[in-house]
Scaffold this motif. Structure first.
Motif, PDB file in Angstrom:
ATOM      1  N   ASN A  55     -62.811 -69.475 -64.897  1.00 54.71           N
ATOM      2  CA  ASN A  55     -63.190 -68.166 -65.400  1.00 54.71           C
ATOM      3  C   ASN A  55     -64.469 -68.289 -66.239  1.00 54.71           C
ATOM      4  OD1 ASN A  55     -63.411 -65.647 -66.589  1.00 54.71           O
ATOM      5  ND2 ASN A  55     -61.278 -65.544 -67.252  1.00 54.71           N
ATOM      6  N   ASP A  57     -66.030 -66.321 -68.058  1.00 56.12           N
ATOM      7  CA  ASP A  57     -66.027 -65.645 -69.356  1.00 56.12           C
ATOM      8  C   ASP A  57     -65.077 -66.287 -70.355  1.00 56.12           C
ATOM      9  OD1 ASP A  57     -67.930 -63.717 -68.558  1.00 56.12           O
ATOM     10  OD2 ASP A  57     -66.372 -62.615 -67.495  1.00 56.12           O
ATOM     11  N   GLU A  58     -64.328 -67.311 -69.909  1.00 58.76           N
ATOM     12  CA  GLU A  58     -63.485 -68.071 -70.833  1.00 58.76           C
ATOM     13  C   GLU A  58     -64.042 -69.477 -71.062  1.00 58.76           C
ATOM     14  OE1 GLU A  58     -60.978 -67.268 -72.664  1.00 58.76           O
ATOM     15  OE2 GLU A  58     -60.392 -65.313 -71.888  1.00 58.76           O
ATOM     16  N   TYR A  60     -65.949 -71.081 -73.062  1.00 60.73           N
ATOM     17  CA  TYR A  60     -66.579 -70.756 -74.342  1.00 60.73           C
ATOM     18  C   TYR A  60     -67.633 -71.768 -74.778  1.00 60.73           C
ATOM     19  CZ  TYR A  60     -63.634 -74.258 -76.625  1.00 60.73           C
ATOM     20  OH  TYR A  60     -63.024 -75.416 -76.992  1.00 60.73           O
ATOM     21  N   ASP A  72     -59.125 -64.539 -76.610  1.00 58.34           N
ATOM     22  CA  ASP A  72     -59.310 -63.831 -75.345  1.00 58.34           C
ATOM     23  C   ASP A  72     -60.800 -63.499 -75.210  1.00 58.34           C
ATOM     24  OD1 ASP A  72     -59.111 -62.354 -73.046  1.00 58.34           O
ATOM     25  OD2 ASP A  72     -58.102 -60.645 -73.968  1.00 58.34           O
ATOM     26  N   ASP A  73     -61.587 -64.485 -74.790  1.00 59.77           N
ATOM     27  CA  ASP A  73     -63.040 -64.347 -74.800  1.00 59.77           C
ATOM     28  C   ASP A  73     -63.538 -63.218 -73.911  1.00 59.77           C
ATOM     29  OD1 ASP A  73     -63.988 -66.801 -76.415  1.00 59.77           O
ATOM     30  OD2 ASP A  73     -62.598 -67.672 -74.978  1.00 59.77           O
ATOM     31  N   ASP A  74     -62.854 -62.977 -72.785  1.00 62.34           N
ATOM     32  CA  ASP A  74     -63.334 -61.932 -71.868  1.00 62.34           C
ATOM     33  C   ASP A  74     -62.653 -60.585 -72.099  1.00 62.34           C
ATOM     34  OD1 ASP A  74     -60.841 -62.531 -70.874  1.00 62.34           O
ATOM     35  OD2 ASP A  74     -61.516 -63.076 -68.859  1.00 62.34           O
ATOM     36  N   ASN A  76     -59.669 -59.414 -71.452  1.00 66.21           N
ATOM     37  CA  ASN A  76     -58.854 -58.823 -70.377  1.00 66.21           C
ATOM     38  C   ASN A  76     -57.360 -58.840 -70.692  1.00 66.21           C
ATOM     39  OD1 ASN A  76     -58.283 -61.546 -70.083  1.00 66.21           O
ATOM     40  ND2 ASN A  76     -58.573 -61.588 -67.854  1.00 66.21           N
ATOM     41  N   TYR A  82     -58.281 -69.658 -67.971  1.00 70.88           N
ATOM     42  CA  TYR A  82     -59.400 -70.435 -67.444  1.00 70.88           C
ATOM     43  C   TYR A  82     -59.258 -70.684 -65.941  1.00 70.88           C
ATOM     44  CZ  TYR A  82     -62.987 -74.083 -67.368  1.00 70.88           C
ATOM     45  OH  TYR A  82     -64.103 -74.826 -67.101  1.00 70.88           O
ATOM     46  N   HIS A 166     -60.193 -58.305 -62.347  1.00 69.87           N
ATOM     47  CA  HIS A 166     -61.127 -59.360 -62.726  1.00 69.87           C
ATOM     48  C   HIS A 166     -62.394 -59.241 -61.883  1.00 69.87           C
ATOM     49  CE1 HIS A 166     -62.794 -63.063 -64.159  1.00 69.87           C
ATOM     50  NE2 HIS A 166     -61.772 -63.192 -64.987  1.00 69.87           N
ATOM     51  N   THR A 168     -64.898 -61.160 -61.128  1.00 74.78           N
ATOM     52  CA  THR A 168     -65.426 -62.256 -60.313  1.00 74.78           C
ATOM     53  C   THR A 168     -64.509 -62.650 -59.162  1.00 74.78           C
ATOM     54  OG1 THR A 168     -64.484 -64.023 -61.676  1.00 74.78           O
ATOM     55  CG2 THR A 168     -66.638 -63.170 -62.308  1.00 74.78           C
TER      56      THR A 168
END
Length: 267
Positions: A55, A57-58, A60, A72-74, A76, A82, A166, A168
């Motif tokens: 992922n 967006d995870e 980091y 929760d970096d993204d 969602n 990940y 998601h 992607t």
């Protein structure tokens, strides 16, 4: 094109679908990551590790390392997803969608999800094991089944929604089904039992349509019973089968109402 994987000589199925001709033109499918919705994937398998989706967006630290920072970096709703997510009700519902099937003879994990991922995208031409249909691809692990292949359709729906939402993930592989009982509706039609089957199918149909609206493609198994999926179940005496029927997602498409389902049978 012929890969150098040592077990390729056993993969008669690749010749049957003319995969070598395709490999001569293209071996890279990384722009369309596939979510294997199943019983998990062994993301450490030596013939899958390089083709596992991560992922973006995870990630980091931006160095390709699992984003286990408890954030929760993204945004969602899934912390540190990940490799994907584990949606199985009896498990921890966490960010570890590992295939948890243990080989009874002490060998490696060889569960259904890992098996499916290998058919799709075992790294090709790497002198290890077998080759996948796509030598270079990205596989996300989305788990809702346990090691015996048991799970809830409610969890399957949430898992599919995860893929739908998601940005992607472009494709979902759905190689599973469930048992349903039937009831006779005059004059001579079988339909899923109203108490359990019909609400379940309607809910799954809604999830498939949500995926369709987001442009997600679903690759679904036709099942293992040699059935004509476009014929109503009326060929019995009495008309409905007296036993539970194994129902696969393609049955949702009997009237071709979902444009995003591709049904695949075994070669």
């Amino acid at each position: 094109a012929t890969p150098n994987d040592p077990e390729y000589y056993r993969q008669w199925n690749m010749e049957a679908i003319y995969a070598p001709l395709a490999w001569g033109k293209k071996i890279d499918a990384r722009l369309a990551p596939v979510a294997v919705i199943d019983m998990g994937v062994d993301y450490n398998h030596p013939d899958l590790r390089a083709n596992m989706w991560k992922n973006p967006d995870e990630d980091y630290d931006h160095e390709g390392n699992p984003g286990n920072n408890n954030v929760d970096d993204d945004g969602n709703g899934y912390v540190d997803d990940y490799y994907g997510w584990d949606f199985h009700a009896a498990q921890q519902r966490d960010n570890n969608p590992m295939d948890n099937v243990e080989n009874q003879f002490g060998g490696p994990r060889i569960g259904h999800g890992t098996h499916v991922a290998g058919i799709l995208a075992a790294v090709g031409d790497n002198s290890i094991g077998v080759t996948g249909a796509a030598w270079k691809a990205k596989i996300a692990a989305v788990r809702f089944l346990d090691g015996d292949g048991a799970g809830l359709y409610q969890d399957a729906i949430v898992a599919l929604d995860y893929v739908t939402n998601h940005p992607t993930l472009k494709v979902a592989n759905c190689s599973w089904g469930t048992f349903l009982t039937w009831e006779l509706v005059p004059p001579n039609n079988c339909v899923p039992n109203a108490v359990y089957g019909r609400p379940l199918i309607l809910a799954m149909g809604d999830a498939v349509e949500r995926a369709n609206q987001k442009g997600k493609l679903l690759i679904c198994s036709a099942g293992n019973y040699g059935l004509d999926l476009h014929q109503p179940v009326t060929l019995y005496s009495p008309p409905c089968p007296p036993w539970p029927w194994y129902w696969y997602p393609p049955y949702l498409n009997l009237n071709f109402e979902h444009e995003n389902i591709i049904t695949v049978s075994a070669t």
